[in-house]
Write an enzyme that holds these catalytic residues in place. Structure first.
Site, mmCIF file in Angstrom:
data_model
loop_
_atom_site.group_PDB
_atom_site.id
_atom_site.type_symbol
_atom_site.label_atom_id
_atom_site.label_comp_id
_atom_site.label_asym_id
_atom_site.label_seq_id
_atom_site.Cartn_x
_atom_site.Cartn_y
_atom_site.Cartn_z
ATOM 1 N N SER A 133 0.751 -1.242 0.055
ATOM 2 C CA SER A 133 -0.070 -0.129 -0.154
ATOM 3 C C SER A 133 1.026 1.319 0.035
ATOM 4 O O SER A 133 1.777 1.464 0.714
ATOM 5 C CB SER A 133 -0.870 -0.184 1.105
ATOM 6 O OG SER A 133 -1.620 0.965 1.273
ATOM 7 N N LYS A 159 -0.887 -1.007 -4.543
ATOM 8 C CA LYS A 159 -2.090 -0.211 -4.117
ATOM 9 C C LYS A 159 -1.860 1.386 -3.749
ATOM 10 O O LYS A 159 -1.123 1.642 -3.068
ATOM 11 C CB LYS A 159 -2.872 -0.915 -2.632
ATOM 12 C CG LYS A 159 -4.041 0.230 -2.013
ATOM 13 C CD LYS A 159 -4.598 -0.816 -1.067
ATOM 14 C CE LYS A 159 -4.670 0.031 0.310
ATOM 15 N NZ LYS A 159 -5.332 -0.878 1.472
ATOM 16 N N LYS A 161 -3.092 4.864 -2.240
ATOM 17 C CA LYS A 161 -3.809 5.846 -1.842
ATOM 18 C C LYS A 161 -4.442 6.887 -2.623
ATOM 19 O O LYS A 161 -3.453 7.577 -3.339
ATOM 20 C CB LYS A 161 -3.318 6.098 -0.586
ATOM 21 C CG LYS A 161 -2.938 5.140 0.640
ATOM 22 C CD LYS A 161 -4.247 4.755 1.119
ATOM 23 C CE LYS A 161 -4.166 3.566 2.344
ATOM 24 N NZ LYS A 161 -5.128 3.043 3.056
ATOM 25 N N ASP A 186 -7.099 3.000 -3.088
ATOM 26 C CA ASP A 186 -8.222 2.989 -1.867
ATOM 27 C C ASP A 186 -8.086 4.569 -1.415
ATOM 28 O O ASP A 186 -7.315 5.283 -1.428
ATOM 29 C CB ASP A 186 -7.011 2.334 -0.639
ATOM 30 C CG ASP A 186 -7.648 2.174 0.596
ATOM 31 O OD1 ASP A 186 -8.753 2.642 0.703
ATOM 32 O OD2 ASP A 186 -7.082 1.820 1.475
ATOM 33 N N GLU A 211 -10.962 0.850 -3.389
ATOM 34 C CA GLU A 211 -11.518 0.340 -2.052
ATOM 35 C C GLU A 211 -12.017 1.588 -1.399
ATOM 36 O O GLU A 211 -11.637 2.589 -1.335
ATOM 37 C CB GLU A 211 -10.037 0.068 -1.418
ATOM 38 C CG GLU A 211 -10.096 -0.433 -0.145
ATOM 39 C CD GLU A 211 -8.833 -0.998 0.451
ATOM 40 O OE1 GLU A 211 -8.009 -1.133 -0.260
ATOM 41 O OE2 GLU A 211 -8.737 -1.014 1.946
ATOM 42 N N ASP A 236 -13.915 -1.888 2.803
ATOM 43 C CA ASP A 236 -12.620 -2.054 4.063
ATOM 44 C C ASP A 236 -13.873 -1.631 5.239
ATOM 45 O O ASP A 236 -14.196 -2.355 5.901
ATOM 46 C CB ASP A 236 -11.535 -1.214 3.756
ATOM 47 C CG ASP A 236 -10.606 -1.134 4.644
ATOM 48 O OD1 ASP A 236 -10.865 -1.758 5.926
ATOM 49 O OD2 ASP A 236 -9.411 -0.571 4.464
ATOM 50 N N LYS A 260 -9.830 -7.462 7.605
ATOM 51 C CA LYS A 260 -8.767 -7.015 8.557
ATOM 52 C C LYS A 260 -9.433 -7.449 9.757
ATOM 53 O O LYS A 260 -10.408 -7.085 10.255
ATOM 54 C CB LYS A 260 -8.786 -5.355 8.614
ATOM 55 C CG LYS A 260 -8.019 -4.904 7.460
ATOM 56 C CD LYS A 260 -7.906 -3.165 7.925
ATOM 57 C CE LYS A 260 -7.323 -2.706 6.547
ATOM 58 N NZ LYS A 260 -7.540 -1.212 6.731
ATOM 59 N N GLY A 288 -4.364 -4.581 5.852
ATOM 60 C CA GLY A 288 -3.376 -4.455 6.933
ATOM 61 C C GLY A 288 -3.635 -3.075 7.629
ATOM 62 O O GLY A 288 -4.171 -2.057 7.426
HETATM 63 O O1 OSB Z 1 -7.167 1.534 4.597
HETATM 64 O O2 OSB Z 1 -6.237 -0.041 4.056
HETATM 65 C C1 OSB Z 1 -6.099 0.821 4.727
HETATM 66 C C2 OSB Z 1 -2.981 1.528 6.807
HETATM 67 C C3 OSB Z 1 -3.687 2.016 8.039
HETATM 68 C C4 OSB Z 1 -5.267 2.325 8.146
HETATM 69 C C5 OSB Z 1 -5.803 1.852 7.259
HETATM 70 C C6 OSB Z 1 -5.109 1.424 5.941
HETATM 71 C C7 OSB Z 1 -3.813 1.192 5.771
HETATM 72 C C8 OSB Z 1 -3.156 0.808 4.804
HETATM 73 C C9 OSB Z 1 -1.800 0.104 4.778
HETATM 74 O O3 OSB Z 1 -3.652 0.856 3.391
HETATM 75 C C10 OSB Z 1 -1.808 -1.502 4.893
HETATM 76 C C11 OSB Z 1 -0.551 -2.065 5.546
HETATM 77 O O4 OSB Z 1 0.159 -2.107 4.618
HETATM 78 O O5 OSB Z 1 -0.597 -2.353 6.598
HETATM 79 MG MG MG Z 2 -8.312 0.451 3.224
#
Ligand code: OSB
Ligand code: MG
Length: 365
Positions: A133, A159, A161, A186, A211, A236, A260, A288
């Site tokens: 991510s 992924k 953001k 995402d 996402e 999510d 998650k 994650g």
């Molecule tokens: O939205 O998936 C998410 C990290 C912290 C809070 C929300 C998210 C995320 C990530 C990183 O996208 C996921 C990771 O690499 O642990």
């Molecule tokens: Mg997410």
């Protein structure tokens, strides 16, 4: 198994680089670890709540408070992890806190019985494919450097953001530079249904999924959006339980689900969501929350279940931390190995753990 007490341990883990999302920037992960001690074994759980209530309503100080005042005292008669959910069911919400303590009890129980979490959950693979991510950056050039580095390391899926003002341009740039890679985005709830026509412009980039574009409570909005765009919608934040997943699927609000365990109250509920999705032909992947090796080990066990057909945000330890509190997870051909030792399959390194600990609290039972 008789529980003798629970330790709450706070650790402060500096990230290798700031992680920016539409809801804020994380530079240091303030993590709550839960250690459940029984007469036969002890077990670990990692609470995924962040410092502030920005990803969800939960935050780490609230998780510690609700564990200390309500959840741990309610576990006095609990003898097995399957009893944790029922013992806490009269308390509303706080799923991240519930997940942490249920996982610690489950880990202790499995260790006492010499069984692995992966096998307990129904894992069918011994390695899992990994994605990464990638946060919002100050410039597209910086983003391309970051993505290029991750692809060189072997990550199988990227992924990005996104948020209004950081979507079309960075996605186009990554597609142009890196071609036909597995790519998804995402939004962490940053858009509204009024952005549907704008989001339809992403159709041309052949993304695996988008996402959580809309508010976590906006299931009908996601269903409406899904009819207006070709990119598959993945949820999510909205997926807080197996029941929520079943409803979202029935309403057409998602074609894919990010699971998650922390967000849904633990690995037992996460497996129920997996089962609901598998029965409905909805692919799932393991999300994650920037976990340490403790949370990561358990996530990798879950990601080895048969319905996890897309690479997860289960990146290697060095994507997050220069020094982890466990032996590091190291990427091998874009995959991580499923732990094979009892319980979650990994132990904290005592010196590393002590070095990052900011407080500990023992709650006898
Ligand atoms: O939205 O998936 C998410 C990290 C912290 C809070 C929300 C998210 C995320 C990530 C990183 O996208 C996921 C990771 O690499 O642990
Ligand atoms: Mg997410």
């Amino acid at each position: 198994m008789k529980l003798t007490g629970v330790e709450l341990r706070r650790i402060s883990m500096p990230l290798v680089s700031p992680f920016r999302t539409s809801f804020g920037t994380e530079t240091t992960r303030d993590v709550l670890l839960v250690r459940a001690v029984s007469t036969e074994a002890e077990g670990w759980g990692e609470c995924v709540a962040m410092s502030g209530p920005l990803y969800s309503s939960e935050y780490v100080d609230a998780a510690a408070d609700v564990l200390r005042r309500f959840f741990v005292p309610a576990l006095a008669a609990v003898e097995s992890a399957v009893e944790v959910g029922p013992a806490l069911s009269r308390f509303h919400g706080h799923r991240m806190a519930k997940a942490a303590v249920e996982t610690a009890v489950l880990d202790a129980e499995l260790r006492a019985e010499n069984r692995t979490l992966a096998r307990e959950l129904g894992a069918v693979h011994d390695r899992v494919p990994c994605g990464v991510s990638v946060g919002i950056m100050d410039s597209v050039g910086e983003l391309l450097d970051a993505v290029g580095k991750y692809l060189d390391q072997g990550y199988l899926r990227i992924k990005l953001k996104i948020q209004p003002g950081w979507d079309i341009e960075p996605i186009r740039a990554v597609r142009e530079q890196f071609g036909d890679i597995l790519l998804q985005v995402d939004a962490n709830t940053a858009y509204t249904l009024a952005d549907a026509r704008h989001l339809a412009r992403l159709d041309t980039f052949n993304l695996l999924l988008i996402e959580q574009p809309l508010d976590e409570e906006d299931i009908l909005g996601h269903a409406d959006l899904a009819r207006q765009i070709d990119t598959p919608v993945c949820l999510d934040e909205s997926i807080t339980s197996a029941r929520a997943a079943a409803a979202a699927i029935r309403l057409g609000a998602c074609a894919i689900v990010n699971i998650k365990p922390g967000r849904v109250g633990g690995y037992l509920e996460a497996r129920r969501i997996h089962d609901v999705c598998l029965a409905n032909d909805i692919p799932v992947w393991c999300g994650g929350m920037l976990e340490t090796g403790i949370g990561r080990a358990a996530n990798i066990a879950l990601a080895a279940l048969p319905g996890f057909t897309l690479p997860g945000d289960t990146s290697a330890s060095d994507r997050y931390y220069r020094t982890d509190i466990t032996p590091p997870f190291v990427l091998d051909d874009g995959e991580l190995p499923v732990p094979t030792s009892p319980g979650i399959g990994i132990d904290p390194l005592e010196a590393e753990l002590e070095a990052v600990t900011t407080s500990t609290e023992w709650l006898p039972l």
